[in-house]
Design an enzyme around this catalytic site. Structure first.
Site, PDB file in Angstrom:
ATOM      1  N   TYR A 164     -31.777  32.207  18.885  1.00  0.00           N
ATOM      2  CA  TYR A 164     -30.181  33.163  18.970  1.00  0.00           C
ATOM      3  C   TYR A 164     -29.987  33.139  20.463  1.00  0.00           C
ATOM      4  CZ  TYR A 164     -27.426  37.289  18.575  1.00  0.00           C
ATOM      5  OH  TYR A 164     -26.631  38.039  18.745  1.00  0.00           O
ATOM      6  N   TYR A 187     -45.429  44.264  21.109  1.00  0.00           N
ATOM      7  CA  TYR A 187     -44.406  43.339  21.760  1.00  0.00           C
ATOM      8  C   TYR A 187     -44.267  43.651  23.180  1.00  0.00           C
ATOM      9  CZ  TYR A 187     -39.605  41.514  22.667  1.00  0.00           C
ATOM     10  OH  TYR A 187     -38.713  40.863  22.941  1.00  0.00           O
ATOM     11  N   HIS A 213     -32.852  43.048  12.182  1.00  0.00           N
ATOM     12  CA  HIS A 213     -32.041  43.638  13.219  1.00  0.00           C
ATOM     13  C   HIS A 213     -30.793  44.147  12.506  1.00  0.00           C
ATOM     14  CE1 HIS A 213     -34.060  40.657  15.618  1.00  0.00           C
ATOM     15  NE2 HIS A 213     -34.348  41.672  16.249  1.00  0.00           N
ATOM     16  N   ASP A 221     -41.011  52.431  17.298  1.00  0.00           N
ATOM     17  CA  ASP A 221     -39.508  52.600  17.585  1.00  0.00           C
ATOM     18  C   ASP A 221     -39.351  53.734  18.572  1.00  0.00           C
ATOM     19  OD1 ASP A 221     -38.267  50.499  16.226  1.00  0.00           O
ATOM     20  OD2 ASP A 221     -37.462  51.922  14.596  1.00  0.00           O
TER      21      ASP A 221
HETATM   22  N1  UFG Z   1     -32.956  50.176  11.993  1.00  0.00           N
HETATM   23  C1  UFG Z   1     -32.699  50.722  10.709  1.00  0.00           C
HETATM   24  N2  UFG Z   1     -32.467  49.944   9.407  1.00  0.00           N
HETATM   25  C2  UFG Z   1     -32.610  48.732   9.728  1.00  0.00           C
HETATM   26  C3  UFG Z   1     -32.965  48.059  10.922  1.00  0.00           C
HETATM   27  C4  UFG Z   1     -32.960  48.726  11.829  1.00  0.00           C
HETATM   28  O1  UFG Z   1     -32.439  51.810  10.825  1.00  0.00           O
HETATM   29  O2  UFG Z   1     -32.672  48.154   8.494  1.00  0.00           O
HETATM   30  C5  UFG Z   1     -33.070  50.835  13.280  1.00  0.00           C
HETATM   31  C6  UFG Z   1     -34.342  50.535  14.044  1.00  0.00           C
HETATM   32  O3  UFG Z   1     -35.230  51.710  13.716  1.00  0.00           O
HETATM   33  C7  UFG Z   1     -33.688  50.925  15.493  1.00  0.00           C
HETATM   34  C8  UFG Z   1     -32.410  50.379  15.366  1.00  0.00           C
HETATM   35  O4  UFG Z   1     -31.906  50.227  14.140  1.00  0.00           O
HETATM   36  O5  UFG Z   1     -33.827  52.345  15.865  1.00  0.00           O
HETATM   37  C9  UFG Z   1     -32.295  49.095  16.072  1.00  0.00           C
HETATM   38  O6  UFG Z   1     -33.279  48.238  15.567  1.00  0.00           O
HETATM   39  P1  UFG Z   1     -33.245  46.493  15.513  1.00  0.00           P
HETATM   40  O7  UFG Z   1     -34.319  46.032  14.829  1.00  0.00           O
HETATM   41  O8  UFG Z   1     -31.941  45.967  15.393  1.00  0.00           O
HETATM   42  O9  UFG Z   1     -33.676  46.205  17.311  1.00  0.00           O
HETATM   43  P2  UFG Z   1     -34.887  47.093  17.733  1.00  0.00           P
HETATM   44  O10 UFG Z   1     -34.438  48.157  18.846  1.00  0.00           O
HETATM   45  O11 UFG Z   1     -36.084  47.350  17.361  1.00  0.00           O
HETATM   46  O12 UFG Z   1     -35.338  45.740  18.790  1.00  0.00           O
HETATM   47  C10 UFG Z   1     -34.602  45.106  19.897  1.00  0.00           C
HETATM   48  C11 UFG Z   1     -34.872  43.736  19.826  1.00  0.00           C
HETATM   49  C12 UFG Z   1     -36.425  43.594  20.426  1.00  0.00           C
HETATM   50  C13 UFG Z   1     -36.777  44.636  21.599  1.00  0.00           C
HETATM   51  C14 UFG Z   1     -36.202  45.879  21.234  1.00  0.00           C
HETATM   52  C15 UFG Z   1     -36.207  46.929  22.515  1.00  0.00           C
HETATM   53  O13 UFG Z   1     -34.904  43.114  18.717  1.00  0.00           O
HETATM   54  O14 UFG Z   1     -36.740  42.356  20.783  1.00  0.00           O
HETATM   55  O15 UFG Z   1     -34.693  46.013  21.002  1.00  0.00           O
HETATM   56  O16 UFG Z   1     -36.909  47.985  21.956  1.00  0.00           O
HETATM   57  F1  UFG Z   1     -37.839  44.723  21.910  1.00  0.00           F
END
Ligand code: UFG
Length: 330
Positions: A11, A140, A188, A283
């Site tokens: 990506y 990670y 995501h 998270d």
């Molecule tokens: N979330 C939901 N529902 C979903 C998916 C995500 O509520 O179906 C929430 C997660 O709990 C989080 C937020 O939305 O609070 C963002 O989640 P993502 O999975 O989109 O992204 P992350 O913050 O977990 O991860 C991203 C990058 C990682 C990086 C991270 C830093 O994908 O590579 O940010 O914390 F490490």
């Protein structure tokens, strides 16, 4: 410059390849296609290979007389890293060390490394400055921090020059929708909500509604993938032998999960049903970063600072190509 983009079919890598190519760099992609897409790589520029294969890595560096490497090839899901740490340490740490050692063997002296907001863990101050102490709270984040340390040590001992870019939440797609985000399975937030808008999911699960944030849901700093690509282009020009640069790449503005859902409702006109679920392991409640350093030093500035423009960009891609790269075969 002749640049090898490792993970350039993924990506963020593919958007960076596109930007580097636009300004005239001679770009090659090294990717095992485990999560990347050949269709995201310009014709004739893909070398299919694995980070575990040192011989193939060295060959790619030699064959194309590479001057600099950009390293995107890593597993990036926080929850997966919690349940499968072995895979994460092997791919993200051992794989990156193989790459650094191949560079040493061949004599390639510059690298831009994709790091992450996850190195900060639960920060003391928001927006997070680069000198905030790194304290990951998930595997990670530890894998990325391990390579940040390795880079500093390799720079001192072997004169490698490097840049570490700590990204926040990458999102959006190329403005002409030629490339975009396509993960299987998707984890995501923004693409998942857009799948609801496309009728592919019934609802979005909100993971945790009792965080110490204004509306109880996690707050993140959403950074457009083209802004990330531009940061890579600019930082590459500043790398010096034996020295390292470390920058956050972020907007400095945070949006909660509920605010992102609301933005998608506005952009798509879909009601987006929500179900509340328990917190997802690993998270942090709030990740929002200061990007003052990269703005000051490199003149970089985010072109998509608002969640609505970001969601519009992502929606344009997902609604044009609802099956992602599978649509390229139609
Ligand atoms: N979330 C939901 N529902 C979903 C998916 C995500 O509520 O179906 C929430 C997660 O709990 C989080 C937020 O939305 O609070 C963002 O989640 P993502 O999975 O989109 O992204 P992350 O913050 O977990 O991860 C991203 C990058 C990682 C990086 C991270 C830093 O994908 O590579 O940010 O914390 F490490």
């Amino acid at each position: 410059m002749r640049i090898l983009v490792v993970g350039g079919a993924g990506y963020i890598g593919s958007h960076t390849v596109r930007r580097l190519t636009q300004v005239g760099h001679d770009v090659w992609v090294y990717d095992n296609l485990s999560v990347g897409h050949a269709a995201a790589v310009p014709d004739g520029r893909l070398v299919v290979g694995d980070l575990a294969d040192s011989v193939a890595l060295e060959k790619a560096l030699r064959d194309h007389a590479i001057d600099a490497v950009m390293h995107f090839a890593a597993f990036t899901s926080v929850p997966e890293s919690v349940s499968e740490p072995a895979r994460y340490y092997r791919n993200n740490v051992v794989g990156a060390l193989n790459l650094l050692d191949a560079m040493r063997t061949v004599g390639v002296g510059k690298i831009v490394f994709s790091s992450t907001a996850a190195v900060y863990g639960v920060p003391d101050h928001v927006p997070i400055p680069e000198d905030s102490p790194p304290r990951p709270i998930n595997p990670y984040g530890f894998t990325k921090l391990a390579i940040e340390h390795a880079l500093a040590d390799y720079a001192r001992a072997y004169n490698i020059g490097f840049a570490v870019l700590r990204y926040f939440n990458a999102c959006g797609a190329s403005s002409d929708t030629s490339i975009g985000e396509d993960h299987t399975p998707e984890t995501h937030l923004i693409p998942i909500i857009l799948q609801v808008a496309l009728g592919r999911r019934e609802h979005v699960a909100v993971f945790g509604t009792d965080y110490p944030t204004p509306d109880g849901t996690c707050v993140r700093d959403y950074i457009h993938v083209e802004d990330l690509a531009e940061a890579h282009l600019r930082v590459l020009a500043r790398i010096e032998p034996g020295k390292g640069l470390t920058y956050n790449v972020a907007t400095g503005v945070g949006y909660s999960v509920r605010q992102v859902v609301e933005a998608v409702r506005k952009v798509t006109g879909h009601p987006i049903p929500v179900v509340e679920r328990p917190r997802r392991p690993g998270d942090p409640p709030v990740l929002v970063a200061s990007s003052q350093a990269i703005q000051r030093d490199l003149g970089w500035t985010p072109r998509y600072p608002s969640i609505e423009t970001i969601v519009q960009s992502a929606w344009k891609w997902h609604s044009t190509r609802p099956n992602g790269y599978a649509d390229y075969k139609l």
